[in-house]
Motif scaffolding. Sequence first.
Motif, PDB file in Angstrom:
ATOM      1  N   LEU A  54       0.818  -1.209   0.000  1.00 12.29           N
ATOM      2  CA  LEU A  54       0.000   0.000   0.000  1.00 12.29           C
ATOM      3  C   LEU A  54       0.851   1.258   0.000  1.00 12.29           C
ATOM      4  O   LEU A  54       0.379   2.329  -0.396  1.00 12.29           O
ATOM      5  CB  LEU A  54      -0.927   0.002   1.224  1.00 12.29           C
ATOM      6  CG  LEU A  54      -2.037  -1.050   1.234  1.00 12.29           C
ATOM      7  CD1 LEU A  54      -2.774  -1.019   2.560  1.00 12.29           C
ATOM      8  CD2 LEU A  54      -2.997  -0.848   0.071  1.00 12.29           C
ATOM      9  N   GLN A  92      -2.518   9.031   0.222  1.00 11.58           N
ATOM     10  CA  GLN A  92      -3.866   9.365   0.669  1.00 11.58           C
ATOM     11  C   GLN A  92      -4.607  10.226  -0.353  1.00 11.58           C
ATOM     12  O   GLN A  92      -5.801  10.000  -0.615  1.00 11.58           O
ATOM     13  CB  GLN A  92      -3.803  10.095   2.011  1.00 11.58           C
ATOM     14  CG  GLN A  92      -5.168  10.444   2.599  1.00 11.58           C
ATOM     15  CD  GLN A  92      -5.969   9.204   2.978  1.00 11.58           C
ATOM     16  OE1 GLN A  92      -5.499   8.403   3.784  1.00 11.58           O
ATOM     17  NE2 GLN A  92      -7.160   9.056   2.420  1.00 11.58           N
ATOM     18  N   VAL A  98      -6.066   8.105  -3.108  1.00 14.63           N
ATOM     19  CA  VAL A  98      -7.244   7.373  -2.654  1.00 14.63           C
ATOM     20  C   VAL A  98      -8.445   8.312  -2.582  1.00 14.63           C
ATOM     21  O   VAL A  98      -9.554   7.970  -3.024  1.00 14.63           O
ATOM     22  CB  VAL A  98      -6.985   6.701  -1.294  1.00 14.63           C
ATOM     23  CG1 VAL A  98      -8.258   6.043  -0.758  1.00 14.63           C
ATOM     24  CG2 VAL A  98      -5.868   5.668  -1.414  1.00 14.63           C
ATOM     25  N   TRP A 129      -6.862   0.269   1.932  1.00 18.44           N
ATOM     26  CA  TRP A 129      -6.279   1.509   2.464  1.00 18.44           C
ATOM     27  C   TRP A 129      -7.003   1.952   3.737  1.00 18.44           C
ATOM     28  O   TRP A 129      -6.379   2.332   4.726  1.00 18.44           O
ATOM     29  CB  TRP A 129      -6.354   2.604   1.407  1.00 18.44           C
ATOM     30  CG  TRP A 129      -5.667   3.880   1.820  1.00 18.44           C
ATOM     31  CD1 TRP A 129      -6.199   4.924   2.519  1.00 18.44           C
ATOM     32  CD2 TRP A 129      -4.293   4.214   1.580  1.00 18.44           C
ATOM     33  NE1 TRP A 129      -5.258   5.895   2.719  1.00 18.44           N
ATOM     34  CE2 TRP A 129      -4.084   5.484   2.152  1.00 18.44           C
ATOM     35  CE3 TRP A 129      -3.247   3.571   0.930  1.00 18.44           C
ATOM     36  CZ2 TRP A 129      -2.839   6.129   2.094  1.00 18.44           C
ATOM     37  CZ3 TRP A 129      -2.018   4.202   0.867  1.00 18.44           C
ATOM     38  CH2 TRP A 129      -1.815   5.471   1.447  1.00 18.44           C
ATOM     39  N   GLN A 130      -8.325   1.886   3.709  1.00 15.68           N
ATOM     40  CA  GLN A 130      -9.115   2.342   4.853  1.00 15.68           C
ATOM     41  C   GLN A 130      -9.013   1.409   6.056  1.00 15.68           C
ATOM     42  O   GLN A 130      -9.293   1.824   7.179  1.00 15.68           O
ATOM     43  CB  GLN A 130     -10.582   2.497   4.437  1.00 15.68           C
ATOM     44  CG  GLN A 130     -10.825   3.639   3.463  1.00 15.68           C
ATOM     45  CD  GLN A 130     -12.272   3.748   3.050  1.00 15.68           C
ATOM     46  OE1 GLN A 130     -13.021   2.770   3.097  1.00 15.68           O
ATOM     47  NE2 GLN A 130     -12.678   4.923   2.611  1.00 15.68           N
ATOM     48  N   GLN A 161      -6.158  -0.576   6.725  1.00 17.25           N
ATOM     49  CA  GLN A 161      -4.795  -1.077   6.854  1.00 17.25           C
ATOM     50  C   GLN A 161      -4.329  -1.175   8.303  1.00 17.25           C
ATOM     51  O   GLN A 161      -3.388  -1.906   8.601  1.00 17.25           O
ATOM     52  CB  GLN A 161      -3.822  -0.220   6.038  1.00 17.25           C
ATOM     53  CG  GLN A 161      -3.772   1.240   6.413  1.00 17.25           C
ATOM     54  CD  GLN A 161      -2.853   2.008   5.467  1.00 17.25           C
ATOM     55  OE1 GLN A 161      -1.674   1.674   5.325  1.00 17.25           O
ATOM     56  NE2 GLN A 161      -3.382   3.017   4.792  1.00 17.25           N
ATOM     57  N   LYS A 177      -0.700  -4.423   5.454  1.00 20.75           N
ATOM     58  CA  LYS A 177      -0.393  -3.192   4.739  1.00 20.75           C
ATOM     59  C   LYS A 177      -0.020  -3.456   3.281  1.00 20.75           C
ATOM     60  O   LYS A 177       0.755  -2.715   2.671  1.00 20.75           O
ATOM     61  CB  LYS A 177       0.723  -2.431   5.447  1.00 20.75           C
ATOM     62  CG  LYS A 177       0.326  -1.974   6.851  1.00 20.75           C
ATOM     63  CD  LYS A 177       1.401  -1.125   7.471  1.00 20.75           C
ATOM     64  CE  LYS A 177       1.011  -0.706   8.882  1.00 20.75           C
ATOM     65  NZ  LYS A 177      -0.220   0.111   8.901  1.00 20.75           N
TER      66      LYS A 177
END
Length: 218
Positions: free
Chosen positions: A117, A122, A125, A162-163, A165, A170
Amino acid sequence: MTIKYPDGRYYKGSTDINQSNIKQQHRDNVVFGGRGMSLEETINDSNDYYRSQNRAVIYKKPTPIQIVKVDYPQRSKAIIREAYFRQASTTDYNGVYRGYYLDFEAKETTNKASFPLKNFHQHQVDHFQRCLAQEGICFTIMRFASLERYFVTPASLLIDYWQHQDQKRKSIPLKEITAQGYEVQAGFQPALDYLAAVDQLIANSNLINPKGDNHGTK
């Protein structure tokens, strides 16, 4: 030449830049369809082919740069000595295909079992989430360099990992990418026919929205 990010960090890539030719450093070369090309070059070459065949209009997004110091050793030649990235970039590519807005990021890893990731950010995403909310078709093209495998993967898979992790690992396991993504084979014309996978992604677009509703369904 010196280039800095908005937060003051120095850019460590290639600094061979002049006024008419600003390029990001290419990734390591890999052979596609008998030609030595980087992943970025391969996608750009594929996009050129798609445009020539009137299949899609897709381009790599330019990165805004603010020039702060220029030398003029000759009247007809300018050399940029210092520049700044004006803002963080969003994703690598966008365009239109079959009436759909496409937005995607191209990444690669040398890992064999998962995709880290940390290769994403951020703001990327967040950008995917905003585009999905407007019914865009959003995805990543992931290259597993050690395996020479390429996948078109729904952005929703990245967003989910991602949200979560902090609770999950990861990285995205290859088995998840294989299950939810669409593998693409390198070729000649185009070098990487990723639109064939995008067709499948569009057909299953009711499955790719992270909100769980029917955004993206035509």
